[in-house]
Write an enzyme that holds these catalytic residues in place. Structure first.
Site, PDB file in Angstrom:
ATOM      1  N   ASN A   1      29.203  41.950 149.613  1.00 58.89           N
ATOM      2  CA  ASN A   1      29.429  40.890 150.413  1.00 58.89           C
ATOM      3  C   ASN A   1      29.937  39.588 149.485  1.00 58.89           C
ATOM      4  O   ASN A   1      29.105  39.032 149.043  1.00 58.89           O
ATOM      5  CB  ASN A   1      28.275  40.672 151.245  1.00 58.89           C
TER       6      ASN A   1
ATOM      7  N   ARG B   1      31.903  43.952 152.957  1.00 60.71           N
ATOM      8  CA  ARG B   1      31.930  43.168 154.288  1.00 60.71           C
ATOM      9  C   ARG B   1      33.213  42.511 154.072  1.00 60.71           C
ATOM     10  O   ARG B   1      33.388  41.375 153.078  1.00 60.71           O
ATOM     11  CB  ARG B   1      30.846  42.419 154.306  1.00 60.71           C
TER      12      ARG B   1
ATOM     13  N   HIS C   1      29.934  38.942 163.641  1.00 64.39           N
ATOM     14  CA  HIS C   1      28.665  39.552 163.358  1.00 64.39           C
ATOM     15  C   HIS C   1      28.630  40.895 164.025  1.00 64.39           C
ATOM     16  O   HIS C   1      27.619  41.641 164.567  1.00 64.39           O
ATOM     17  CB  HIS C   1      27.358  39.039 164.312  1.00 64.39           C
TER      18      HIS C   1
ATOM     19  N   ARG D   1      26.433  24.595 162.752  1.00 65.78           N
ATOM     20  CA  ARG D   1      27.541  24.625 163.164  1.00 65.78           C
ATOM     21  C   ARG D   1      27.258  24.378 164.540  1.00 65.78           C
ATOM     22  O   ARG D   1      26.183  24.714 165.275  1.00 65.78           O
ATOM     23  CB  ARG D   1      28.253  26.009 163.315  1.00 65.78           C
TER      24      ARG D   1
ATOM     25  N   GLU E   1      22.319  45.034 158.197  1.00 68.32           N
ATOM     26  CA  GLU E   1      23.840  45.155 158.030  1.00 68.32           C
ATOM     27  C   GLU E   1      24.313  45.758 156.942  1.00 68.32           C
ATOM     28  O   GLU E   1      25.268  46.661 156.920  1.00 68.32           O
ATOM     29  CB  GLU E   1      24.144  43.514 157.926  1.00 68.32           C
TER      30      GLU E   1
END
Ligand code: AMP
Length: 393
Positions: A8, A86, A175, A236, A380
């Protein structure tokens, strides 16, 4: 033993893990970070033992060389048979994980305008891995591809059509790997065939999103063109009036990129609380009477509850609401407050079960007769490794 290396790559870091898919065991995990600072570092964790190394230079290529060195040193290199990356944005081009070749690299490059912060870093990492591990099959797994099953009524914005047809302005969602994984896990936990299930999946970490998943396919989600839309997140804002941009530009004399930066990095829980983006810290401060922390948690849970209710629309019925991510898996307070707004839908929390479902525990947190709410631990890295295996077989 054949192992999968999962990578990742961010703009200044590479997270990695080595997984054995036979027993779903993580053989190794690590982080190369501060890649462009004076002393980039590589931390490796194997069976609870952590080792730190200084990298010999800056950038993704040196870091990937460091990862290769570690694998050699631990005698794992020869067993790594495949690599999964990813990749944040696959636009409309990538409906599923895809084996990487030159053409795929060019298509990921073409998605850069949609994710200017993430895709270039992902590409740097992929190129470095192709160099460091020549001959190994490598697969790109996209955050967006799980949501490509959304119908136009869910993914189109009500804006001029050519924004979509010429510039790709639509909702993509993110996601995807996590929503896919936890919905599969939930079907197993409830002993239901995945194709007959209707789940609302709430991934609540530093980034937060919710998805309506029917029969293992995403029908709607809260994130949009970028990962800024939807729920309140660590830093965010989530949803806001698009008119705010012009208001800030005109009244505070801010440029568009300054506004974007503030909405991504100084808003959300951090902005509301003026204290922290970290839910653990906010819970402690709220318990001590900090009004900003209390408000941040209220807005977070209220917005989340509104979205859970909204996700009934595409599903028509619900087999379970799933909580996952660092907050979803650990915050008894957020889960209790959110379900508190949803009693009119029949949700009834079991406070004892809610208390137990922390630190990696998965299971039901509602009373009999309530629509089920489940805590499911996301994974993940494992999902990426499984997807890599599926593509390559
Ligand atoms: P993630 O991005 O999935 O690692 O999630 C990070 C978020 O999970 C941060 O806001 C953490 O404060 C939150 N988190 C982790 N552990 C807890 C906990 N025990 N209680 C509340 N929030 C937690």
């Amino acid at each position: 033993m054949s192992l999968t290396l999962v990578l990742n790559c961010g703009s200044s870091s590479i997270k990695f893990a080595v997984l054995n898919l036979q027993d779903k065991h993580k053989a190794l995990s690590g982080l190369a970070e501060r890649l462009f600072e004076a002393q980039p570092r590589l931390t490796v964790n194997q069976s609870g033992h952590t080792e730190e190394l200084e990298l010999s230079g800056q950038g993704h290529r040196v870091a990937m060389g460091g990862i290769l060195q570690i694998l050699n040193k631990l005698g794992l290199r020869e067993q790594v048979a495949q690599i999964g990356h990813r990749v944040v944005h696959g636009g409309e081009r990538f409906q599923q994980p895809t084996r990487i070749d030159e053409e795929v690299l060019a298509q990921i490059e073409a998605c850069v305008p949609l994710a200017p912060l993430h895709n270039p870093a992902n590409l740097l990492g992929i190129r470095a891995a192709l160099e460091a591990f020549p001959g190994l099959p490598q697969v790109a797994v996209f955050d967006t591809s799980f949501h490509q099953s959304m119908p136009p009524r869910a993914y189109r914005y009500a804006v001029p059509e050519n924004w979509y047809t010429q510039h790709g302005v639509r909702r993509y969602g993110f996601h995807g790997t996590s929503h896919a994984y936890v919905t599969q896990e939930a079907a197993q936990m409830l002993d239901l065939p995945l194709q007959n299930t209707c789940f609302v999946s709430a991934h609540l970490g530093n980034g937060c999103s919710i998805a309506a998943v029917k029969g293992g396919r995403s029908l709607d989600t809260s994130m949009g063109l970028t990962p800024l839309e939807g729920l309140v997140m660590g830093t965010r804002s989530g949803d806001l009036d698009p008119g705010i941009h012009a208001f800030l530009a005109e009244n505070l004399n801010l440029s568009l990129s300054e506004v974007t930066d503030l909405l991504n990095k100084k808003s959300g829980l951090l902005g509301l609380s003026s204290l922290s983006n970290d839910m653990r810290e906010l819970e402690q401060a709220a318990a001590g009477g900090h009004p900003g922390a209390q408000l941040a948690i209220e807005v977070f849970c209220y917005r989340l509850a509104k979205y859970v209710a909204a996700m009934y629309v595409p599903l028509g019925r619900l087999d379970a609401l799933i909580f996952t991510g660092g907050i979803g898996e650990n915050s008894t307070l957020v889960r209790a407050k959110t379900l508190g707004y949803l009693t009119w839908l029949g949700f009834a929390l079991d406070a004892d079960l809610n208390r137990v479902m922390i630190r990696g525990n998965s299971g039901l947190i509602t009373q009999p007769g309530s629509p089920p709410a489940l805590v499911v631990r996301t994974n993940e890295e494992l999902m990426i490794a499984l997807e890599v295996q599926e593509v390559l077989s």
